[in-house]
Write an enzyme that holds these catalytic residues in place. Structure first.
Site, PDB file in Angstrom:
ATOM      1  N   LYS A  97       6.787   1.738  -2.948  1.00 20.22           N
ATOM      2  CA  LYS A  97       5.292   1.917  -2.475  1.00 20.22           C
ATOM      3  C   LYS A  97       5.288   2.866  -1.483  1.00 20.22           C
ATOM      4  O   LYS A  97       4.007   3.458  -1.404  1.00 20.22           O
ATOM      5  CB  LYS A  97       5.063   0.449  -1.791  1.00 20.22           C
ATOM      6  CG  LYS A  97       4.961  -0.653  -2.619  1.00 20.22           C
ATOM      7  CD  LYS A  97       3.601  -0.645  -3.578  1.00 20.22           C
ATOM      8  CE  LYS A  97       3.182  -1.819  -4.511  1.00 20.22           C
ATOM      9  NZ  LYS A  97       2.318  -1.620  -5.248  1.00 20.22           N
ATOM     10  N   GLU A 119      -4.496  -3.375   1.675  1.00 18.64           N
ATOM     11  CA  GLU A 119      -4.495  -4.649   1.233  1.00 18.64           C
ATOM     12  C   GLU A 119      -2.732  -4.863   0.972  1.00 18.64           C
ATOM     13  O   GLU A 119      -2.198  -3.936   0.516  1.00 18.64           O
ATOM     14  CB  GLU A 119      -5.044  -5.195   0.032  1.00 18.64           C
ATOM     15  CG  GLU A 119      -4.562  -4.454  -1.518  1.00 18.64           C
ATOM     16  CD  GLU A 119      -4.343  -2.921  -1.414  1.00 18.64           C
ATOM     17  OE1 GLU A 119      -5.052  -2.270  -0.944  1.00 18.64           O
ATOM     18  OE2 GLU A 119      -3.388  -2.675  -2.236  1.00 18.64           O
ATOM     19  N   SER A 392      12.353  -1.638  -8.639  1.00 12.28           N
ATOM     20  CA  SER A 392      11.372  -0.929  -7.678  1.00 12.28           C
ATOM     21  C   SER A 392      11.335  -1.448  -6.357  1.00 12.28           C
ATOM     22  O   SER A 392      10.758  -0.605  -5.522  1.00 12.28           O
ATOM     23  CB  SER A 392       9.915  -1.205  -8.298  1.00 12.28           C
ATOM     24  OG  SER A 392      10.162  -3.020  -8.376  1.00 12.28           O
TER      25      SER A 392
END
Lengths: 410, 261
Positions: A97, A119, A392
């Site tokens: 991210k 969010e 990830s």
């Protein structure tokens, strides 16, 4: 070295459509800020100084490139193709991210926006956003569903430590979807000074394109690394798919490599009916799978009832628990270029433990969804072949949850 | 000339401002909605906006979010709303604007809706999250079925887009008084008046102002520069407050009448 031709580039049209998917389904008020954002992003995309600063920050602040690791014991366990792990879990803040958060924060700064909203589902995107806001001295507000705050209490505290305000969302299903609704409501109200740092490859144009571009670094690195380490392309890439940012980031640089299977793994949850999973591409009458629809600004596959009301979803992992999927995935799915499997809660937990015990790596529960399906795919190939799993994120945030689940079982 | 255009022509000839109440269909249930449509028509409503409840109303504030939740809990859907409107229209001829998010319409079927809506007595449809750029097949489909496509215009809307929207709109243009979600506010933003002036510069269509209009004083203020005032959350809030009151319909009618006094 094999040449990466660009015949299949998968670019949206000027208004953000991949075929019928994508686009902009938003209240009129948001069109102007989305236009402004699109212009700024397109300018940045062709600005070498922007690319330079982006890459420099990813290197010096985030620790890129992340390694591509040959997981020998996991490979042996699978008994087929050799498994390589793309170690996004080693990025700063513990997940992929951060790539997108750095890119968009640079844009927010270029645009002179002082307030950033985001969010978050699992909390990883919220943490990444809070982190870059601290780095750039921007005010940060993160919307998070009440249910997700309970599941990911550690990440809530991390965001607060980083100076962000975490706003609890008690509406609807109290998960990612509802956090996005609140963030959109905030943005529509505060468009003049606020940058909406959306965390996945979904939402209205230009977000699906922009987030993919910032995440493509995963696939670019992985492609070069596998060629360097093995001298050939992998037979398949496997990545979990919530909104779809880590997977599209890994897949996209391989799109033109027709021999490479691109496999997304959705959350199979705990059953087949509507509300029990988040597998948008599941098909069949009683699968509870998705249909084409519009949710939160984009047209894609959507889990919904017959009247178009968005369905509840379930997954053990907060980051895969979303009723729709990025529009580019919908497009590539229909083209047949990508495939989608799903893994249930139990399978994800098994993958989580397997990866920890065999490789000494505790993966995020989201990433853990990809492990067992990848091993099954590996079984179809020989030991000379290779498969890349996108790891990830790291699983520290999930340890407490898994401990609780285990103690309920006994 | 559409029913909506007729209403605005009549308002103009009488030099009167229009009153457009909004209610969420199915809140508290569809039989009350049917009664409310008739009651509001008799309480000064020139046009009524009927909201189709949606699970993810991103453009709405808490009041209309809660109303949507109540309506959905009662199993309200587009088909049953059309039946409710059809029943109400047997007793009143007030023009009806459906106010919806796109997905429930898409799943109903756009062509089916364009045929079914006029039969039920619907005169126009406004889709909150459908901008003209995405409405390429939708707008002609409405026109072919004598339905007016209504579009929102916001304070952030550029001049070029104002023209684009005005070109596709029929019936009236809905001016959003401020950036933000639906819900009552103490003041109507001064932006609203300048937005209406900008709209007048590009189209002869009547202009209704909504989002935040909630008191008689605000309704009158809007009438000073626009053709109609839309009141949503204030009325929906009153419906919520009167939940369980056997006299709800009559009291909401009285509340609506007071808004125009």
């Amino acid at each position: 070295m094999q040449k990466n031709d660009d015949r299949l580039v998968s670019e949206p049209d000027a208004t953000g459509h991949w075929g019928n998917y994508g686009g902009r389904y938003v209240p009129e008020t948001l069109v102007a800020p989305l236009d402004e954002l699109t212009r700024e992003f397109m300018r940045a995309r062709s600005d070498s100084s922007f690319a330079h600063e982006f890459e420099q920050l990813l290197r010096d602040f985030s620790g890129r490139p992340t390694p591509l690791f040959h997981a020998k014991r996991l490979s042996e366990h699978g008994g087929g193709a050799q498994i390589y792990l793309k170690r996004e879990d080693l990025s700063h803040t513990g997940a992929h991210k951060i790539n997108n958060a750095v890119g968009q924060a640079l844009l927010a700064r270029r645009m002179g926006k002082q307030r950033v909203i985001a969010e978050t589902g699992a909390g990883q995107h919220g943490v990444a956003t809070a982190t870059v806001c601290a780095l750039f001295g921007l005010k940060c507000v993160v919307y998070m569903g009440a249910e997700d705050m309970r599941r990911q209490a550690l990440n809530v505290f991390r965001m607060q430590l980083l100076g962000a305000e975490v706003v609890k969302v008690d509406a609807g299903t109290r998960t990612l979807k509802d956090a996005i609704n609140e963030a959109l409501r905030d943005w529509v109200t505060n468009v003049h000074d606020t940058y909406y740092l959306l965390g996945s490859a979904l939402g209205p144009h230009p977000y699906p394109l922009m987030v993919r571009e910032f995440q493509r670094i995963i696939g670019r690195e992985a492609r070069a690394q596998i060629l360097e380490q093995t001298g050939k392309l992998p037979v398949a890439l496997v990545a979990c798919v919530g909104g779809g940012s880590n997977s599209i980031g890994l897949f996209h640089p391989f799109l033109a490599d027709k021999s490479v299977r691109l496999i997304g793994v959705e959350a199979g949850g705990r059953g087949d009916s509507v509300g029990e999973h988040a597998a948008r591409f599941k098909s069949g009458e009683t699968s509870g799978g998705g249909r084409v629809g519009v949710l939160q600004g984009t047209m894609s596959y959507v889990l919904q009832d017959e009247f178009g009301q968005i369905a509840r979803t379930h997954s053990v992992s907060a980051g895969l628990d979303y009723a729709s999927i990025g529009p580019e995935h919908a497009y590539l799915h229909d083209l047949g270029r990508t495939e989608y499997l799903n893994a249930g809660d139990e399978e994800a937990l098994e993958g989580f433990k397997l990866c920890a015990r065999l490789e000494g790596i505790i993966p995020a529960l989201e990433s853990a969804h990809a492990i067992l399906p990848a091993l099954r795919v590996a079984g179809e190939f020989t030991r000379d072949d290779t498969i890349i799993i996108n790891l990830s994120g790291r699983g520290d945030k999930d340890v407490q949850l898994v401990a609780d689940l285990e103690s309920h079982k006994h | 000339m559409s029913r909506i255009s007729e209403v605005f022509a009549k308002l103009k000839s009488k030099r009167r401002g229009g009153f457009v109440p909004f209610i969420t269909a199915g809140d508290p249930d569809l039989s009350v909605t049917e009664e409310l449509l008739r009651e509001l028509a008799g309480s000064g409503a020139d046009i009524i906006e009927v909201g189709i409840p949606f699970s993810d109303p991103v453009a709405d504030g808490p009041v209309i979010q809660r109303a949507s939740e109540r309506a959905l809990e009662r199993g309200t859907n587009l088909k049953s709303v059309l039946e409710c409107i059809a029943a109400a229209k047997r007793r009143t001829d007030v023009p009806i604007v459906l106010f919806s998010y796109y997905n429930p319409l898409l799943q109903f079927g756009l062509e089916q809706l364009a045929t079914a809506a006029p039969l039920a007595g619907v005169d126009a449809i406004l889709v909150t999250d459908l901008i003209p750029e995405e409405a390429g097949t939708w707008t002609p489909l409405l026109a072919a079925n004598n339905l007016d496509p209504i579009f929102l215009v916001a304070p952030t809307t550029s001049e070029d887009r104002l023209k684009l929207i005005a070109h596709q709109a029929r019936g009236f243009v809905y001016a959003v008084s401020r950036t933000g979600v639906t819900g009552a506010r103490e003041d109507i933003n001064e932006n609203a008046e300048s937005l209406v002036r900008r709209i007048r510069g590009v189209t002869p269509l009547p202009v209704a102002v909504g989002f935040g209009v909630s008191t008689p004083a605000q309704v009158h203020e809007v009438w000073r520069y626009a053709d109609a005032a839309v009141v949503g959350s204030a009325i929906v809030s009153e419906i919520e407050r009167l939940s369980g009151d056997g006299d709800l319909v009559r009291k909401v009618g009285q509340f609506a009448r007071n808004l125009t006094q």
